[in-house]
Scaffold this active site. Sequence first.
Site, PDB file in Angstrom:
ATOM      1  N   GLY B  38     -11.605   3.273  -8.736  1.00 45.53           N
ATOM      2  CA  GLY B  38     -10.698   2.203  -9.109  1.00 45.53           C
ATOM      3  C   GLY B  38     -10.272   2.421 -10.537  1.00 45.53           C
ATOM      4  O   GLY B  38     -10.982   3.076 -11.310  1.00 45.53           O
ATOM      5  N   ASN B  39      -9.114   1.926 -10.883  1.00 39.96           N
ATOM      6  CA  ASN B  39      -8.694   2.018 -12.266  1.00 39.96           C
ATOM      7  C   ASN B  39      -7.672   0.942 -12.566  1.00 39.96           C
ATOM      8  O   ASN B  39      -6.929   0.503 -11.698  1.00 39.96           O
ATOM      9  CB  ASN B  39      -8.148   3.416 -12.606  1.00 39.96           C
ATOM     10  CG  ASN B  39      -7.169   3.928 -11.567  1.00 39.96           C
ATOM     11  OD1 ASN B  39      -6.056   3.436 -11.447  1.00 39.96           O
ATOM     12  ND2 ASN B  39      -7.597   4.928 -10.797  1.00 39.96           N
ATOM     13  N   SER B  55     -11.344   8.805 -16.549  1.00 35.89           N
ATOM     14  CA  SER B  55     -11.567   9.346 -15.205  1.00 35.89           C
ATOM     15  C   SER B  55     -13.059   9.530 -14.913  1.00 35.89           C
ATOM     16  O   SER B  55     -13.796  10.106 -15.730  1.00 35.89           O
ATOM     17  CB  SER B  55     -10.853  10.698 -15.088  1.00 35.89           C
ATOM     18  OG  SER B  55     -10.998  11.222 -13.791  1.00 35.89           O
ATOM     19  N   GLY B  56     -13.496   9.024 -13.768  1.00 37.05           N
ATOM     20  CA  GLY B  56     -14.824   9.371 -13.268  1.00 37.05           C
ATOM     21  C   GLY B  56     -16.017   8.863 -14.066  1.00 37.05           C
ATOM     22  O   GLY B  56     -17.123   9.371 -13.908  1.00 37.05           O
ATOM     23  N   SER B  85      -7.766   8.294 -16.308  1.00 40.56           N
ATOM     24  CA  SER B  85      -7.751   8.296 -14.850  1.00 40.56           C
ATOM     25  C   SER B  85      -6.693   9.257 -14.345  1.00 40.56           C
ATOM     26  O   SER B  85      -5.568   9.290 -14.861  1.00 40.56           O
ATOM     27  CB  SER B  85      -7.435   6.885 -14.362  1.00 40.56           C
ATOM     28  OG  SER B  85      -7.058   6.931 -13.013  1.00 40.56           O
ATOM     29  N   SER B  86      -7.048  10.047 -13.315  1.00 41.92           N
ATOM     30  CA  SER B  86      -6.079  11.017 -12.792  1.00 41.92           C
ATOM     31  C   SER B  86      -4.859  10.316 -12.180  1.00 41.92           C
ATOM     32  O   SER B  86      -3.830  10.949 -11.960  1.00 41.92           O
ATOM     33  CB  SER B  86      -6.751  11.929 -11.758  1.00 41.92           C
ATOM     34  OG  SER B  86      -7.345  11.154 -10.743  1.00 41.92           O
ATOM     35  N   ASP B  87      -4.962   9.010 -11.920  1.00 42.54           N
ATOM     36  CA  ASP B  87      -3.819   8.280 -11.371  1.00 42.54           C
ATOM     37  C   ASP B  87      -2.864   7.785 -12.454  1.00 42.54           C
ATOM     38  O   ASP B  87      -1.892   7.074 -12.144  1.00 42.54           O
ATOM     39  CB  ASP B  87      -4.310   7.099 -10.522  1.00 42.54           C
ATOM     40  CG  ASP B  87      -5.081   7.568  -9.298  1.00 42.54           C
ATOM     41  OD1 ASP B  87      -4.571   8.469  -8.600  1.00 42.54           O
ATOM     42  OD2 ASP B  87      -6.174   7.065  -9.043  1.00 42.54           O
ATOM     43  N   HIS B 106      -5.491  -0.009  -9.337  1.00 36.74           N
ATOM     44  CA  HIS B 106      -5.620   0.811  -8.126  1.00 36.74           C
ATOM     45  C   HIS B 106      -7.070   0.772  -7.667  1.00 36.74           C
ATOM     46  O   HIS B 106      -7.984   0.902  -8.464  1.00 36.74           O
ATOM     47  CB  HIS B 106      -5.223   2.251  -8.430  1.00 36.74           C
ATOM     48  CG  HIS B 106      -5.515   3.199  -7.298  1.00 36.74           C
ATOM     49  ND1 HIS B 106      -5.071   2.983  -6.014  1.00 36.74           N
ATOM     50  CD2 HIS B 106      -6.212   4.360  -7.254  1.00 36.74           C
ATOM     51  CE1 HIS B 106      -5.480   3.965  -5.238  1.00 36.74           C
ATOM     52  NE2 HIS B 106      -6.183   4.815  -5.953  1.00 36.74           N
ATOM     53  N   HIS B 108      -9.794   1.561  -3.955  1.00 42.73           N
ATOM     54  CA  HIS B 108      -9.955   2.015  -2.571  1.00 42.73           C
ATOM     55  C   HIS B 108     -10.660   0.900  -1.786  1.00 42.73           C
ATOM     56  O   HIS B 108     -11.541   1.170  -0.976  1.00 42.73           O
ATOM     57  CB  HIS B 108     -10.755   3.306  -2.500  1.00 42.73           C
ATOM     58  CG  HIS B 108     -10.010   4.521  -2.950  1.00 42.73           C
ATOM     59  ND1 HIS B 108     -10.153   5.756  -2.367  1.00 42.73           N
ATOM     60  CD2 HIS B 108      -9.102   4.691  -3.936  1.00 42.73           C
ATOM     61  CE1 HIS B 108      -9.380   6.640  -2.987  1.00 42.73           C
ATOM     62  NE2 HIS B 108      -8.741   6.027  -3.933  1.00 42.73           N
ATOM     63  N   ASP B 131       0.737 -17.266  -0.138  1.00 43.27           N
ATOM     64  CA  ASP B 131       0.460 -17.848  -1.459  1.00 43.27           C
ATOM     65  C   ASP B 131       0.647 -16.817  -2.575  1.00 43.27           C
ATOM     66  O   ASP B 131       0.901 -17.173  -3.719  1.00 43.27           O
ATOM     67  CB  ASP B 131      -0.978 -18.383  -1.519  1.00 43.27           C
ATOM     68  CG  ASP B 131      -1.152 -19.692  -0.768  1.00 43.27           C
ATOM     69  OD1 ASP B 131      -0.152 -20.404  -0.560  1.00 43.27           O
ATOM     70  OD2 ASP B 131      -2.301 -20.009  -0.394  1.00 43.27           O
ATOM     71  N   HIS B 182      -3.898   6.544   1.519  1.00 39.72           N
ATOM     72  CA  HIS B 182      -4.615   6.496   0.259  1.00 39.72           C
ATOM     73  C   HIS B 182      -5.189   5.093   0.003  1.00 39.72           C
ATOM     74  O   HIS B 182      -6.349   4.860   0.312  1.00 39.72           O
ATOM     75  CB  HIS B 182      -3.648   6.965  -0.850  1.00 39.72           C
ATOM     76  CG  HIS B 182      -4.275   7.133  -2.195  1.00 39.72           C
ATOM     77  ND1 HIS B 182      -3.592   7.612  -3.284  1.00 39.72           N
ATOM     78  CD2 HIS B 182      -5.509   6.871  -2.639  1.00 39.72           C
ATOM     79  CE1 HIS B 182      -4.383   7.658  -4.334  1.00 39.72           C
ATOM     80  NE2 HIS B 182      -5.559   7.218  -3.964  1.00 39.72           N
ATOM     81  N   TYR B 240       1.276 -26.082  -7.681  1.00 39.78           N
ATOM     82  CA  TYR B 240      -0.142 -25.750  -7.545  1.00 39.78           C
ATOM     83  C   TYR B 240      -0.708 -25.418  -8.917  1.00 39.78           C
ATOM     84  O   TYR B 240      -0.043 -24.807  -9.733  1.00 39.78           O
ATOM     85  CB  TYR B 240      -0.288 -24.541  -6.622  1.00 39.78           C
ATOM     86  CG  TYR B 240      -1.709 -24.084  -6.411  1.00 39.78           C
ATOM     87  CD1 TYR B 240      -2.456 -24.571  -5.333  1.00 39.78           C
ATOM     88  CD2 TYR B 240      -2.314 -23.195  -7.291  1.00 39.78           C
ATOM     89  CE1 TYR B 240      -3.762 -24.165  -5.141  1.00 39.78           C
ATOM     90  CE2 TYR B 240      -3.624 -22.791  -7.106  1.00 39.78           C
ATOM     91  CZ  TYR B 240      -4.343 -23.278  -6.027  1.00 39.78           C
ATOM     92  OH  TYR B 240      -5.642 -22.869  -5.849  1.00 39.78           O
TER      93      TYR B 240
END
Lengths: 243, 243, 243, 243
Positions: B38-39, B55-56, B85-87, B106, B108, B131, B182, B240
């Site tokens: 996640g990032n 990253s990692g 992060s590689s993303d 991001h 998974h 919502d 992905h 709301y």
Amino acid sequence: MLKMNETIDQKILNDMKYRVWQANLALEKANLVVLTWGNVSEVNRELGIIVIKPSGVPYATMTAEQMVVTDLEGHLLEENALKPSSDLPTHVYLYKHFAGINAVVHTHSKYAVMWAQSGRDVPPYGTTHADTFYGAIPCTRQLTQEEVETAYERDTGKVIVERFENDNIDPLAIPGVLTIGHGPFTWGQTVNKAVENAVVLDEVAHMALFTEVLNVKHDLLPNYMLDKHYFRKHGANAYYGQG
Amino acid sequence: MLKMNETIDQKILNDMKYRVWQANLALEKANLVVLTWGNVSEVNRELGIIVIKPSGVPYATMTAEQMVVTDLEGHLLEENALKPSSDLPTHVYLYKHFAGINAVVHTHSKYAVMWAQSGRDVPPYGTTHADTFYGAIPCTRQLTQEEVETAYERDTGKVIVERFENDNIDPLAIPGVLTIGHGPFTWGQTVNKAVENAVVLDEVAHMALFTEVLNVKHDLLPNYMLDKHYFRKHGANAYYGQG
Amino acid sequence: MLKMNETIDQKILNDMKYRVWQANLALEKANLVVLTWGNVSEVNRELGIIVIKPSGVPYATMTAEQMVVTDLEGHLLEENALKPSSDLPTHVYLYKHFAGINAVVHTHSKYAVMWAQSGRDVPPYGTTHADTFYGAIPCTRQLTQEEVETAYERDTGKVIVERFENDNIDPLAIPGVLTIGHGPFTWGQTVNKAVENAVVLDEVAHMALFTEVLNVKHDLLPNYMLDKHYFRKHGANAYYGQG
Amino acid sequence: MLKMNETIDQKILNDMKYRVWQANLALEKANLVVLTWGNVSEVNRELGIIVIKPSGVPYATMTAEQMVVTDLEGHLLEENALKPSSDLPTHVYLYKHFAGINAVVHTHSKYAVMWAQSGRDVPPYGTTHADTFYGAIPCTRQLTQEEVETAYERDTGKVIVERFENDNIDPLAIPGVLTIGHGPFTWGQTVNKAVENAVVLDEVAHMALFTEVLNVKHDLLPNYMLDKHYFRKHGANAYYGQG
């Protein structure tokens, strides 16, 4: 703007706020709510007040004092109050039409929502269901566009009551409902019971979902088993628990 | 290698790093990430900087200081920085094309990934969806082999933007997407909102999966319900929350 | 009965025991084991020793000292040792035939077991899979009655190796397997990596199960995506992480 | 009303109460019970006493002292005792007919209930099942209306025993059952073993459910694998664990 009868015992009000606050926290502990998706209210019909969760306040920082006090029509009774849950008109409508209930709970608990989104009643597949719900947990009809655009939250209450009246369902024997596409409302004679019914509804919704996957015939519990389990826990001849 | 404008207020930068670090931890607490999957990033368009997770790096030992600072093209701005992060190129592309967003997430997360792996949009089956997401949550097309081999992470951004432009989707009204095979990206005007949208996306993906199991007809929420729920929480007439 | 070369550095041995103990506890923390259903071992090929979990000892009371030391054939090397995991012969067989691995993990993690019980390979439906497993996670053939009755645990290793050799699968590129009707084994160059692979296997097994429910066509990830995701994390051109 | 033989060692009784109390708490820790839906009992056949959970008492406030003591017919033996679990007559019936068991557990654990509600035996799909249950976990026939209305809880025991006798099932080799529409009962030679069997039953019920989703052919574990796994853990030639 202080409209509340000043003679209302502050102790009674604080106790209501405390119970409603605790009940909201209990929903989160039972994994029935994500973010702020849930609300609990309690009514005191004699004093003419409803206490309900404020709208959109995170559970982590919510305090008993922040609980919102209204009259039986949902009008605010305290100065500087937070905005009440936007679902308040549904709670108000239910209190008006279901005489025996003193608390209402609304959540977006996962499994109950799946059934609500499928537009289906939860069939009574087992005794876990029958111990609390004396028959299928009904799902409301779709609201019309006019109902949604005019008084959505009130008419959410209206379609609930309509279903119970049309099918002659006793709201104390079936203390919960699914509003189609939306999610569950449960209720009870106490706020703890209403929360417990929300826990049971999600649990039996989960069990029923995968019971159908295992048994494509969708056999129901026989009626005499439904009777047995419901009445060993409820009514004059109940023999479950210490009561 | 210190390329960053030295006049950038260190306080602003530290606050960004702190928020991005906290947001990454929030993903883990919400059970949206396993291992380091996640990032989160945040952009400050005026200062021309992006802050993103390294990253990692395991969540347990990750510190605010380790958050990586880049310019708006994704070039590192601090000496001795960890690898981002590689993303990152996906985040950069989204910031360039979605003007109103200031944070990207991001993950998974399980249920969102199941839909991404199935190559399907998540249909708006209920109000929990409506919502937050004003319509189906789109799934991108498959990247071509050339796109994957040339600039995979950038073109992951490209196919997201392509889908939103082709279908005329407002990224603030549908603050999330599935990249096929992905997983989900979500975004928002603040980093907290982007994280919240990641939570909601996984939750509605879970609900939608089993709604389909219960209801083979796959009825959608009526459009007027979608409107009602989206607009009672968003826009000028929202009612709301306490805002 | 002290058969171990007395010159083996006690520090190295204690470190191995500590790592294997911690890895076993990590399985429980990751919700991969119920009761005592899991075991981890590590091999030191130079010293000729394997360290493995004792059989049937609860995680709550297990100590590093209790880890069992054997030679490369699985013969006990310490006096008064507990009995090793009954799956030791499978570990031994894997160490003999998969030259590059130094640790083996076995669990009965839920979703991996569901696939093992279905007798099916886990197809590569997404990048979460491809990040760790470079292709389908294979499921072994059924052992024959003779294999089961003669040397069940050793031949569990044999059918694993047979599948990898028959299909020309590199055990470092696909660091895990399902033994039919039984459950997953994973491995790695370090004990932490072998545990991580067990976590990933169960997660992608979960995702793959419901991807199939959503997508009856069972589309696989394109091969060029499989390549991209596997090789951005593995091999000479990897660019994920800080390594 | 003190009917119990005064010569019964109070230490033995307190130890039983403590074990039964701990076993009830263990059910909650293992996520097998919601609210108060579960009960555990232990029998001492020599002393002629059964100790069982009281009815409807929340786990959070339950104490060892509150455990209820009865004779082998289920008659209360202590003054001022709480009401026993309403399922006591089922426990009594099982103790009478299954000579080798000393403890009984009943829960409404989710996955076991799904199978009970589907009215189906849990097939032996894998070794996780075979390690504890030497064959399918049977589901009882539906009770007749007369049975339900006359002596429901006793006859719940009756239909369990009937199924084991009709199919010649050894209750020590298959230490659990599903009562149709209701839920699981498990048992064992010790209270800890009975609880462990309840944990295993729910786990294998979960695995079996989704094994069927993945494998529409519903292949069973071969009988020689069932034999192997059951007998490597049970009987004279068992070699699992430290025993």
